[in-house]
Write a protein that holds these residues in place. Sequence first.
Motif, PDB file in Angstrom:
ATOM      1  N   MET A  38       0.847  -1.137  -0.048  1.00 26.91           N
ATOM      2  CA  MET A  38       0.041   0.124   0.049  1.00 26.91           C
ATOM      3  C   MET A  38       0.836   1.310   0.090  1.00 26.91           C
ATOM      4  O   MET A  38       0.787   2.272  -0.653  1.00 26.91           O
ATOM      5  N   TRP A  42       1.247   4.220  -2.874  1.00 23.07           N
ATOM      6  CA  TRP A  42       0.824   5.798  -2.521  1.00 23.07           C
ATOM      7  C   TRP A  42       2.308   6.464  -3.041  1.00 23.07           C
ATOM      8  O   TRP A  42       2.378   7.646  -3.388  1.00 23.07           O
ATOM      9  N   TRP A 196      -3.304  -7.979 -11.637  1.00 22.76           N
ATOM     10  CA  TRP A 196      -3.746  -7.689 -10.248  1.00 22.76           C
ATOM     11  C   TRP A 196      -3.045  -6.343  -9.496  1.00 22.76           C
ATOM     12  O   TRP A 196      -3.372  -5.616  -8.850  1.00 22.76           O
ATOM     13  N   LEU A 199      -4.822  -3.490 -10.603  1.00 23.13           N
ATOM     14  CA  LEU A 199      -6.034  -3.473  -9.783  1.00 23.13           C
ATOM     15  C   LEU A 199      -5.686  -2.733  -8.436  1.00 23.13           C
ATOM     16  O   LEU A 199      -6.299  -1.731  -7.762  1.00 23.13           O
ATOM     17  N   GLY A 200      -4.530  -3.029  -7.941  1.00 23.80           N
ATOM     18  CA  GLY A 200      -3.801  -2.601  -6.713  1.00 23.80           C
ATOM     19  C   GLY A 200      -3.651  -1.169  -6.776  1.00 23.80           C
ATOM     20  O   GLY A 200      -4.080  -0.341  -5.804  1.00 23.80           O
ATOM     21  N   LEU A 202      -4.970   1.124  -9.056  1.00 21.91           N
ATOM     22  CA  LEU A 202      -6.374   1.591  -9.153  1.00 21.91           C
ATOM     23  C   LEU A 202      -7.204   1.854  -7.970  1.00 21.91           C
ATOM     24  O   LEU A 202      -8.069   2.737  -7.728  1.00 21.91           O
ATOM     25  N   SER A 203      -6.990   0.841  -7.112  1.00 20.06           N
ATOM     26  CA  SER A 203      -7.819   0.925  -5.786  1.00 20.06           C
ATOM     27  C   SER A 203      -7.119   1.671  -4.603  1.00 20.06           C
ATOM     28  O   SER A 203      -7.566   1.635  -3.692  1.00 20.06           O
ATOM     29  N   GLY A 204      -6.021   2.234  -5.040  1.00 20.03           N
ATOM     30  CA  GLY A 204      -5.139   3.002  -3.935  1.00 20.03           C
ATOM     31  C   GLY A 204      -4.567   2.085  -2.975  1.00 20.03           C
ATOM     32  O   GLY A 204      -4.317   2.383  -1.721  1.00 20.03           O
ATOM     33  N   LEU A 206      -5.785  -0.840  -1.756  1.00 26.08           N
ATOM     34  CA  LEU A 206      -6.889  -1.787  -1.069  1.00 26.08           C
ATOM     35  C   LEU A 206      -6.684  -2.979  -1.475  1.00 26.08           C
ATOM     36  O   LEU A 206      -7.107  -4.162  -0.799  1.00 26.08           O
ATOM     37  N   ALA A 207      -6.610  -3.396  -2.874  1.00 24.32           N
ATOM     38  CA  ALA A 207      -6.815  -4.427  -3.360  1.00 24.32           C
ATOM     39  C   ALA A 207      -5.426  -5.488  -3.026  1.00 24.32           C
ATOM     40  O   ALA A 207      -5.764  -6.754  -3.096  1.00 24.32           O
ATOM     41  N   TYR A 208      -4.828  -5.087  -2.358  1.00 28.27           N
ATOM     42  CA  TYR A 208      -3.496  -5.858  -1.902  1.00 28.27           C
ATOM     43  C   TYR A 208      -3.981  -6.387  -0.416  1.00 28.27           C
ATOM     44  O   TYR A 208      -3.056  -7.433  -0.215  1.00 28.27           O
TER      45      TYR A 208
END
Length: 236
Positions: A38, A42, A196, A199-200, A202-204, A206-208
Amino acid sequence: MTEEQISIRRVKLTARKQLSDNFFTVFKINIFMIIQMMINVWAIILGTILAFYLSTHSSQTLVNNVQPNYLTMILQHSLILLVSWSTLWTIVDQFQHPKEPVKFKRVFQIITNGSFWTTFLLALVQNILIWFWTLCFIIPGVVKYFAYSQTYYAYKMDLLFKRRQQSLTDYITISRRVMDGNKLQLFKLEVSFLGWHLLGLLSGGLAYIYVAPYLNASRVVFSSQVFNRAMGRLKG
């Protein structure tokens, strides 16, 4: 007779089964890796914003004055590698004893097992070697990254069975030998997670929460298969 390649599909199926059977346990094991990934997301987002800002405000002089400190980078990467190894080791423990509950304190085993400095030195040596190979152009560095990727597993096996190689570089040598003919398959496994990772991003990050446990379980499944095959060849 040519040995059949490790199936990436079967590796990922096995990893998903581990997740479906023990997701909360696997989540606990991976908590620090999830946080790290995460943070990485960022860092990428903020770095991109900063780069765009600098490029539109004529701050090229400031950019040119920012020089990378390679020693600091190697030390940081070695500490990050320790977090990764501790997580992967705990997943190995879970795979070795699937019926035993994995306590959260196992995630700190790299500190509590009494070999922190030895493990840190091993991670440092591995990173220095990869860095030197990277200086010879990017591709040799990438090849060595995959060649040395099983150092953590070789060392973990010796910790489990209370053995020690004569020198730390022996673990890197073991990794290089077992990965002979398997580097491309591991590369394919890592590439298969690009969607994946997107996706991580793009989801900021959270997908992790799901992706990190899935990725690390897949890495351990791959490692176990690589070493099982190597042992089988020795016995044969």
